[in-house]
Design an enzyme around this catalytic site. Sequence first.
Site, short mmCIF file in Angstrom:
data_model
loop_
_atom_site.label_atom_id
_atom_site.label_comp_id
_atom_site.label_asym_id
_atom_site.label_seq_id
_atom_site.Cartn_x
_atom_site.Cartn_y
_atom_site.Cartn_z
N LYS A 6 0.84 -1.21 0.00
CA LYS A 6 0.00 0.00 0.00
C LYS A 6 0.87 1.25 0.00
O LYS A 6 0.58 2.23 -0.71
CB LYS A 6 -0.94 -0.02 1.21
N GLN A 36 -4.95 -1.24 9.74
CA GLN A 36 -4.72 -2.55 9.12
C GLN A 36 -5.29 -3.69 9.98
O GLN A 36 -5.04 -3.75 11.18
CB GLN A 36 -3.21 -2.74 8.91
N ASP A 94 -11.38 2.59 4.06
CA ASP A 94 -11.83 1.21 3.83
C ASP A 94 -13.33 1.11 3.60
O ASP A 94 -13.83 0.06 3.21
CB ASP A 94 -11.49 0.35 5.07
#
Length: 315
Positions: free
Chosen positions: A60, A104, A130
């Site tokens: 990422k 995460q 997200d």
Amino acid sequence: MSDLQTAPCRVLDGVAVAKAIRDGLAERVATLRGRLGRPPALGIVLVGNDPASEVYVRGKVRTGAESGLTVDLIRMPATASLDDLLAEVRRLNASPAHDAILVQSPLPAALGPHAEMTVFETIDPAKDADGFSPINVGRLVQNRATLRSCTPAGVMEMLRRSDIPIAGRRAVVIGRSDIVGKPMALMLLHANATVTVCHSRTADLPAVAREADILVVAIGRTGFVTRDFVKPGATVIDVGMNTLTDAATVEAWYPPDSKRRATFAKAGSLLVGDVDPRVAEVAGALTPVPGGVGPLTVAMLMNNTVVAAEARSSS
Ligand code: NAP
């Protein structure tokens, strides 16, 4: 190739589609740089040192840099408390230097069974890279979300950019997680597919799966979906990411002179999906693992960061 099928199976190239998505962001990133006086910025919080998470986060950060974004990696020790983590999330919520936030997964088990949900409740919905905050999930149900879960959003991009018809088709999603299965089903529904969601209690799963024109598999079980699950010509999207260490399975799946066998011989393991690759003998199109859904997830994370920055800069 199967006697049931006349055309060869299309391999849906997630690397190429992900690059096209990221290339499509370049002009918007340049405009944002002018407007904000800095690149769009994503803060990633990583708690602990889970090896798989380290790999994903590295990807990422690298892709963010390649896309012209700032990606700040904030590391917290595995011993951090939930209060410590929530304090960091609140700092990023208030930070004028960050447009988007990602915590995460998975979080260390010591943070408790509800830690992820508590984090999703705490992230500012406007910075929710997200798309997991209850506000954004609710908006997704109402088909008005701008920040949508990255993996299913990436699958939709793959289907659209590969000219695979969705409206009026039968779609079956195997898996009902909050991060993949459920939002996937909603996105297919909003694109006018007729959607069935399956899970571990579904009766006669292969028969249900065989009704699908589009079969999305997100369960986390190596090679679970075999030819029996697939209608000839169907599109099969393999979301699974599993580590295969069984040599007999490698020998059954891949021809002796294949690159995959060579990789296994060298590394002793392979990244594989939830779909037996021999499904290609029946399917019309199939996403490979690796190189299918994974890169799309990261590209859509960049897309969400840009969308969040645009909304902030114009509000
Ligand atoms: P998850 O939260 O563990 O959910 C798994 C789902 O699969 C559950 O709904 C479960 O049903 C269902 N399931 C498990 N065994 C089953 C079986 N035998 N038959 C039918 N359904 C079954 O998993 P997830 O987070 O959605 O992830 C799924 C997979 O996708 C994993 O391999 C993960 O690593 C991968 N993934 C990949 C990406 C990417 O970017 N490529 C992103 C996210 C996840 P119940 O609800 O009944 O328990």
